[in-house]
Design a protein around this motif. Structure first.
Motif, PDB file in Angstrom:
ATOM      1  N   LEU A 105       0.890  -1.164   0.000  1.00 32.04           N
ATOM      2  CA  LEU A 105       0.000   0.000   0.000  1.00 32.04           C
ATOM      3  C   LEU A 105       0.925   1.210   0.000  1.00 32.04           C
ATOM      4  O   LEU A 105       1.610   1.474   0.989  1.00 32.04           O
ATOM      5  N   PHE A 106       0.994   1.913  -1.109  1.00 27.85           N
ATOM      6  CA  PHE A 106       1.934   3.020  -1.305  1.00 27.85           C
ATOM      7  C   PHE A 106       1.245   4.322  -0.919  1.00 27.85           C
ATOM      8  O   PHE A 106       0.256   4.719  -1.538  1.00 27.85           O
ATOM      9  N   VAL A 107       1.774   4.977   0.138  1.00 29.13           N
ATOM     10  CA  VAL A 107       1.146   6.173   0.702  1.00 29.13           C
ATOM     11  C   VAL A 107       2.074   7.375   0.534  1.00 29.13           C
ATOM     12  O   VAL A 107       3.207   7.364   1.019  1.00 29.13           O
ATOM     13  N   GLY A 108       1.581   8.397  -0.133  1.00 27.93           N
ATOM     14  CA  GLY A 108       2.308   9.654  -0.251  1.00 27.93           C
ATOM     15  C   GLY A 108       2.017  10.520   0.963  1.00 27.93           C
ATOM     16  O   GLY A 108       0.856  10.805   1.263  1.00 27.93           O
ATOM     17  N   VAL A 109       3.079  10.927   1.662  1.00 24.28           N
ATOM     18  CA  VAL A 109       2.929  11.785   2.838  1.00 24.28           C
ATOM     19  C   VAL A 109       3.371  13.190   2.431  1.00 24.28           C
ATOM     20  O   VAL A 109       4.540  13.423   2.132  1.00 24.28           O
ATOM     21  N   HIS A 110       2.418  14.110   2.398  1.00 22.33           N
ATOM     22  CA  HIS A 110       2.659  15.483   1.963  1.00 22.33           C
ATOM     23  C   HIS A 110       2.616  16.435   3.154  1.00 22.33           C
ATOM     24  O   HIS A 110       1.983  16.141   4.172  1.00 22.33           O
ATOM     25  N   CYS A 111       3.252  17.575   2.962  1.00 25.19           N
ATOM     26  CA  CYS A 111       3.241  18.634   3.970  1.00 25.19           C
ATOM     27  C   CYS A 111       3.658  19.924   3.262  1.00 25.19           C
ATOM     28  O   CYS A 111       4.580  19.902   2.435  1.00 25.19           O
ATOM     29  N   PRO A 112       3.020  21.065   3.563  1.00 28.95           N
ATOM     30  CA  PRO A 112       3.406  22.324   2.921  1.00 28.95           C
ATOM     31  C   PRO A 112       4.851  22.711   3.243  1.00 28.95           C
ATOM     32  O   PRO A 112       5.356  22.430   4.337  1.00 28.95           O
ATOM     33  N   LEU A 113       5.495  23.361   2.292  1.00 32.04           N
ATOM     34  CA  LEU A 113       6.904  23.749   2.438  1.00 32.04           C
ATOM     35  C   LEU A 113       7.180  24.587   3.669  1.00 32.04           C
ATOM     36  O   LEU A 113       8.179  24.367   4.365  1.00 32.04           O
ATOM     37  N   ASP A 114       6.324  25.548   3.970  1.00 32.60           N
ATOM     38  CA  ASP A 114       6.578  26.402   5.132  1.00 32.60           C
ATOM     39  C   ASP A 114       6.523  25.595   6.432  1.00 32.60           C
ATOM     40  O   ASP A 114       7.304  25.827   7.355  1.00 32.60           O
ATOM     41  N   GLU A 115       5.637  24.623   6.492  1.00 32.78           N
ATOM     42  CA  GLU A 115       5.556  23.765   7.678  1.00 32.78           C
ATOM     43  C   GLU A 115       6.770  22.843   7.760  1.00 32.78           C
ATOM     44  O   GLU A 115       7.296  22.586   8.850  1.00 32.78           O
ATOM     45  N   LEU A 116       7.227  22.348   6.619  1.00 31.75           N
ATOM     46  CA  LEU A 116       8.439  21.519   6.607  1.00 31.75           C
ATOM     47  C   LEU A 116       9.633  22.297   7.146  1.00 31.75           C
ATOM     48  O   LEU A 116      10.412  21.778   7.956  1.00 31.75           O
ATOM     49  N   ALA A 117       9.774  23.544   6.709  1.00 32.13           N
ATOM     50  CA  ALA A 117      10.880  24.383   7.183  1.00 32.13           C
ATOM     51  C   ALA A 117      10.774  24.613   8.689  1.00 32.13           C
ATOM     52  O   ALA A 117      11.780  24.562   9.403  1.00 32.13           O
ATOM     53  N   ARG A 118       9.565  24.856   9.181  1.00 28.70           N
ATOM     54  CA  ARG A 118       9.363  25.044  10.616  1.00 28.70           C
ATOM     55  C   ARG A 118       9.756  23.791  11.394  1.00 28.70           C
ATOM     56  O   ARG A 118      10.450  23.857  12.408  1.00 28.70           O
ATOM     57  N   ARG A 119       9.338  22.623  10.900  1.00 30.09           N
ATOM     58  CA  ARG A 119       9.648  21.360  11.572  1.00 30.09           C
ATOM     59  C   ARG A 119      11.154  21.082  11.569  1.00 30.09           C
ATOM     60  O   ARG A 119      11.694  20.610  12.574  1.00 30.09           O
ATOM     61  N   GLU A 120      11.807  21.342  10.445  1.00 28.21           N
ATOM     62  CA  GLU A 120      13.264  21.146  10.380  1.00 28.21           C
ATOM     63  C   GLU A 120      13.974  21.978  11.436  1.00 28.21           C
ATOM     64  O   GLU A 120      14.859  21.485  12.140  1.00 28.21           O
ATOM     65  N   LEU A 121      13.592  23.226  11.514  1.00 29.46           N
ATOM     66  CA  LEU A 121      14.202  24.126  12.483  1.00 29.46           C
ATOM     67  C   LEU A 121      13.955  23.637  13.913  1.00 29.46           C
ATOM     68  O   LEU A 121      14.873  23.609  14.740  1.00 29.46           O
ATOM     69  N   ALA A 122      12.727  23.206  14.199  1.00 28.29           N
ATOM     70  CA  ALA A 122      12.385  22.728  15.537  1.00 28.29           C
ATOM     71  C   ALA A 122      13.122  21.437  15.880  1.00 28.29           C
ATOM     72  O   ALA A 122      13.537  21.245  17.021  1.00 28.29           O
ATOM     73  N   ARG A 123      13.306  20.568  14.907  1.00 26.99           N
ATOM     74  CA  ARG A 123      14.005  19.302  15.155  1.00 26.99           C
ATOM     75  C   ARG A 123      15.478  19.531  15.457  1.00 26.99           C
ATOM     76  O   ARG A 123      16.037  18.893  16.332  1.00 26.99           O
ATOM     77  N   GLY A 124      16.092  20.369  14.640  1.00 25.58           N
ATOM     78  CA  GLY A 124      17.499  20.676  14.835  1.00 25.58           C
ATOM     79  C   GLY A 124      18.455  19.566  14.447  1.00 25.58           C
ATOM     80  O   GLY A 124      19.667  19.698  14.635  1.00 25.58           O
ATOM     81  N   ASP A 125      17.960  18.469  13.900  1.00 27.64           N
ATOM     82  CA  ASP A 125      18.841  17.356  13.526  1.00 27.64           C
ATOM     83  C   ASP A 125      18.879  17.114  12.018  1.00 27.64           C
ATOM     84  O   ASP A 125      19.320  16.068  11.561  1.00 27.64           O
ATOM     85  N   ARG A 126      18.414  18.085  11.257  1.00 26.28           N
ATOM     86  CA  ARG A 126      18.404  18.001   9.795  1.00 26.28           C
ATOM     87  C   ARG A 126      19.032  19.268   9.236  1.00 26.28           C
ATOM     88  O   ARG A 126      18.832  20.357   9.776  1.00 26.28           O
ATOM     89  N   PRO A 127      19.754  19.135   8.127  1.00 25.55           N
ATOM     90  CA  PRO A 127      20.295  20.348   7.503  1.00 25.55           C
ATOM     91  C   PRO A 127      19.147  21.243   7.024  1.00 25.55           C
ATOM     92  O   PRO A 127      18.183  20.745   6.441  1.00 25.55           O
ATOM     93  N   PRO A 128      19.226  22.545   7.269  1.00 26.77           N
ATOM     94  CA  PRO A 128      18.175  23.445   6.788  1.00 26.77           C
ATOM     95  C   PRO A 128      18.032  23.336   5.270  1.00 26.77           C
ATOM     96  O   PRO A 128      19.023  23.293   4.545  1.00 26.77           O
ATOM     97  N   GLY A 129      16.808  23.226   4.813  1.00 30.96           N
ATOM     98  CA  GLY A 129      16.539  23.152   3.381  1.00 30.96           C
ATOM     99  C   GLY A 129      16.503  21.743   2.818  1.00 30.96           C
ATOM    100  O   GLY A 129      16.228  21.563   1.627  1.00 30.96           O
ATOM    101  N   LEU A 130      16.767  20.726   3.643  1.00 27.44           N
ATOM    102  CA  LEU A 130      16.756  19.341   3.151  1.00 27.44           C
ATOM    103  C   LEU A 130      15.384  18.966   2.600  1.00 27.44           C
ATOM    104  O   LEU A 130      15.270  18.457   1.481  1.00 27.44           O
ATOM    105  N   ALA A 131      14.343  19.227   3.356  1.00 24.72           N
ATOM    106  CA  ALA A 131      12.989  18.879   2.907  1.00 24.72           C
ATOM    107  C   ALA A 131      12.615  19.650   1.649  1.00 24.72           C
ATOM    108  O   ALA A 131      12.003  19.090   0.737  1.00 24.72           O
ATOM    109  N   ALA A 132      12.988  20.917   1.582  1.00 20.33           N
ATOM    110  CA  ALA A 132      12.694  21.715   0.382  1.00 20.33           C
ATOM    111  C   ALA A 132      13.402  21.133  -0.833  1.00 20.33           C
ATOM    112  O   ALA A 132      12.833  21.080  -1.931  1.00 20.33           O
ATOM    113  N   HIS A 133      14.635  20.678  -0.634  1.00 20.41           N
ATOM    114  CA  HIS A 133      15.384  20.048  -1.735  1.00 20.41           C
ATOM    115  C   HIS A 133      14.683  18.771  -2.207  1.00 20.41           C
ATOM    116  O   HIS A 133      14.632  18.479  -3.399  1.00 20.41           O
ATOM    117  N   GLN A 134      14.139  18.003  -1.278  1.00 21.53           N
ATOM    118  CA  GLN A 134      13.503  16.725  -1.602  1.00 21.53           C
ATOM    119  C   GLN A 134      12.062  16.885  -2.109  1.00 21.53           C
ATOM    120  O   GLN A 134      11.513  15.954  -2.703  1.00 21.53           O
TER     121      GLN A 134
END
Length: 192
Positions: A105-134
């Motif tokens: 069962l192939f599930v696409g998990v989406h999230c708006p770019l601005d929310e992805l950037a917020r989550r990355e910053l809050a996590r602190g364990d991902r390079p900034p912009g990684l989600a935007a690149h992907q």
């Protein structure tokens, strides 16, 4: 022995895949499910610093091993929730090659770019912009059995949506269609 079901969550880093997977393990009540996450496989690797080409080769082998581990678990009759980032075309091709498409069962998990950037910053364990690149890469194949948006719904609500959809998997599945589209008539190399 029948093969296990595979709920395959694909989305960018920080899109909520792991949170959905944890919720699925909590609410799925018609089997024993295991959460296999690509981040978990990456965490098993040695911590010594690798040169760029050595790191690329190690990551490729890690992901290929991850895909085969998913297949092995399912072939042994285990139900699996997969948490992955298909940000390079060869990753999808490899999964299409080693996984039984009718069980996925192939599930696409989406999230708006601005929310992805917020989550990355809050996590602190991902390079900034990684989600935007992907962002455009992970969904470029354009075919899923089901899609959810963690910007609009909680991980629990997304998990509930998946649980309700699981018994109604389409035939052919997205993996069956993608396998036909990408691999039919040829034995394309997934090492490209």
């Amino acid at each position: 022995m029948s093969s296990g079901r595979i709920i395959f969550l694909n989305g960018t880093s920080s899109s909520g895949k792991s949170s959905i997977a944890r919720e699925l393990l909590d609410i799925l009540d018609d089997g024993v499910f295991f959460h296999l996450a690509v981040d978990g496989f990456n965490a098993m690797r040695t911590k010594r610093v690798l040169e760029a080409d050595e790191l690329d080769a190690a990551l490729r082998r890690t992901r290929m091993g991850f895909h085969r581990s998913i297949a092995a678990m399912a072939e042994a009759g285990n139900d699996v929730v997969v948490d992955h980032v298909l940000s390079e075309p060869w990753r999808l091709l490899d999964c299409l090659t080693v996984l039984q498409p009718e069980n996925v069962l192939f599930v696409g998990v989406h999230c708006p770019l601005d929310e992805l950037a917020r989550r990355e910053l809050a996590r602190g364990d991902r390079p900034p912009g990684l989600a935007a690149h992907q962002y455009d890469l992970v969904h470029s194949h354009g075919d899923y059995d089901l899609e959810c948006d963690t910007g609009a719904a909680s991980p629990r609500a997304c998990a509930q949506q998946i649980k309700e959809f699981l018994p109604c998997r389409p035939s052919p599945t997205a993996f069956t269609r993608l396998r036909r589209d990408y691999l039919a008539g040829s034995q394309e190399s997934v090492t490209a």
